[in-house]
Write an enzyme that holds these catalytic residues in place. Structure first.
Site, PDB file in Angstrom:
ATOM      1  N   GLN A 196       0.813  -1.213   0.000  1.00 55.10           N
ATOM      2  CA  GLN A 196       0.000   0.000   0.000  1.00 55.10           C
ATOM      3  C   GLN A 196       0.855   1.276   0.000  1.00 55.10           C
ATOM      4  OE1 GLN A 196      -3.843  -0.126   2.340  1.00 55.10           O
ATOM      5  NE2 GLN A 196      -2.748  -1.752   3.414  1.00 55.10           N
ATOM      6  N   LYS A 245       9.365  -7.183  13.541  1.00 54.67           N
ATOM      7  CA  LYS A 245       9.469  -5.751  13.247  1.00 54.67           C
ATOM      8  C   LYS A 245      10.345  -5.052  14.293  1.00 54.67           C
ATOM      9  CE  LYS A 245       7.645  -3.726  10.373  1.00 54.67           C
ATOM     10  NZ  LYS A 245       8.106  -3.385   8.993  1.00 54.67           N
ATOM     11  N   THR A 287       3.633  -8.740   6.051  1.00 57.11           N
ATOM     12  CA  THR A 287       2.549  -8.131   6.817  1.00 57.11           C
ATOM     13  C   THR A 287       1.390  -9.080   7.120  1.00 57.11           C
ATOM     14  OG1 THR A 287       1.549  -7.298   4.770  1.00 57.11           O
ATOM     15  CG2 THR A 287       3.070  -5.826   5.944  1.00 57.11           C
ATOM     16  N   ALA A 328       7.820  -5.452   3.426  1.00 58.17           N
ATOM     17  CA  ALA A 328       7.599  -6.095   4.725  1.00 58.17           C
ATOM     18  C   ALA A 328       6.740  -7.339   4.563  1.00 58.17           C
ATOM     19  CB  ALA A 328       6.925  -5.137   5.696  1.00 58.17           C
ATOM     20  N   ASP A 386      15.138  -9.058  -4.922  1.00 60.93           N
ATOM     21  CA  ASP A 386      14.675  -9.965  -3.878  1.00 60.93           C
ATOM     22  C   ASP A 386      15.319  -9.525  -2.566  1.00 60.93           C
ATOM     23  OD1 ASP A 386      14.033 -11.987  -2.151  1.00 60.93           O
ATOM     24  OD2 ASP A 386      14.920 -13.602  -3.338  1.00 60.93           O
ATOM     25  N   TYR A 432       4.890 -11.337  14.197  1.00 60.00           N
ATOM     26  CA  TYR A 432       5.018 -10.171  13.316  1.00 60.00           C
ATOM     27  C   TYR A 432       5.633  -8.993  14.075  1.00 60.00           C
ATOM     28  CZ  TYR A 432       3.517  -5.933  10.887  1.00 60.00           C
ATOM     29  OH  TYR A 432       3.477  -4.696  10.292  1.00 60.00           O
TER      30      TYR A 432
END
Length: 280
Positions: A11, A124, A57, A55, A31, A120
């Site tokens: 996005q 991060k 996600t 990322a 990559d 996740y």
């Protein structure tokens, strides 16, 4: 100003790619799980700034694929940050409210201690730590509840379900700031430009939409704006179990971002109208 963006289909990356200053690299072009590919991409293009919008996600899937999540969320930004630091290139890295445990109801400041609840969030957090450890000019930009006319997100899911059903049960005890991808992209570009002139601005920052709202109330706003007749019933998180635990409090304190870069919290309601027009 030549800006290299890792990521092309997400996005925020999609919004960044609309800037004439941006070279956006998708998986076919680079990559990011390949350290040599990252190094080659930076060295061959010699950008004035780098933004990492790539990322992993899939929050729930990450529970079963921790290594895949770590490859994109931790190891890839570590390499990017190391190369950027060695060349003195400002590096902007997008992170998430999911590095926090969501306790309490006060907005989290950038210096709050991370305590992720899921894989996740943990990957991060590892990525954030790697960016800081690289030692170069950088900005870690945490955000929340991203939406746009592109990709998969809550707004598009609600539009689909709201058109199919008369009523939905939506979680009401998770509170956060829905954030338009376009506003995040604009913030990244502005921060990258200012970092180039003032590396002392390096640090961790927050950007999230205002006002803070529950998922249930966000859904109601989406249905009202779209003219959909769909009733929302509030339910607790405990009534909607998922493989990955979610923080109840995703409020982010964005004052430091406004002070350092002049970037305020975007009004998600105005951006929601723009997204609906774009989808139409």
């Amino acid at each position: 100003m030549s800006i290299l963006v890792f990521g092309r289909s997400g996005q925020v990356a999609t919004e960044l790619a609309t800037s004439p200053d941006v070279i956006a690299l998708g998986r076919a072009a680079c990559d990011v799980t390949d350290a040599d590919a990252i190094r080659a991409a930076i060295e061959s293009r010699a950008p004035k700034a780098i933004i990492n919008a790539a990322a992993y996600t899939a929050v729930d899937r990450a529970e079963a694929e921790p290594d895949a999540a770590a490859a994109l969320n931790a190891r890839a930004p570590a390499v990017m940050a190391e190369v950027a630091a060695a060349r003195g290139i400002p590096f902007v890295h997008i992170s998430t409210d999911y590095v926090f445990d969501g306790s309490g109801d006060a907005p989290r400041a950038p210096n709050a201690v991370p305590r992720p609840l899921n894989v996740y969030g943990a990957t991060k957090q590892d990525g954030e730590e790697a960016v800081r450890a690289a030692g170069g000019p950088h900005a870690i930009l945490r955000t929340s509840w991203v939406f746009s006319a592109h990709g998969a997100n809550f707004v598009k899911t609600m539009l689909r379900l709201g058109a199919e059903r008369d009523a939905l049960s939506i979680v009401s005890d998770q509170i956060g700031g829905p954030t338009p991808a376009r506003a995040i992209a604009e913030a990244c570009l502005k921060i990258a430009a200012q970092l180039s002139d003032n590396t002392e601005l390096s640090g961790t920052y927050h950007v999230s939409g205002a006002p803070d709202v529950s998922w249930a109330d966000f859904a109601r706003a989406i249905f009202e704006a779209a003219g959909l007749d769909c009733t929302v019933t509030d339910i607790p998180t405990s009534a909607y179990p998922t493989p990955a635990a979610r923080p109840l409090n995703s409020r982010l304190d964005c004052a430091a971002t406004a002070e350092a870069f002049g970037i305020g919290r975007p009004d998600w309601r105005a951006h929601l109208d723009l997204v609906l027009k774009e989808l139409a």
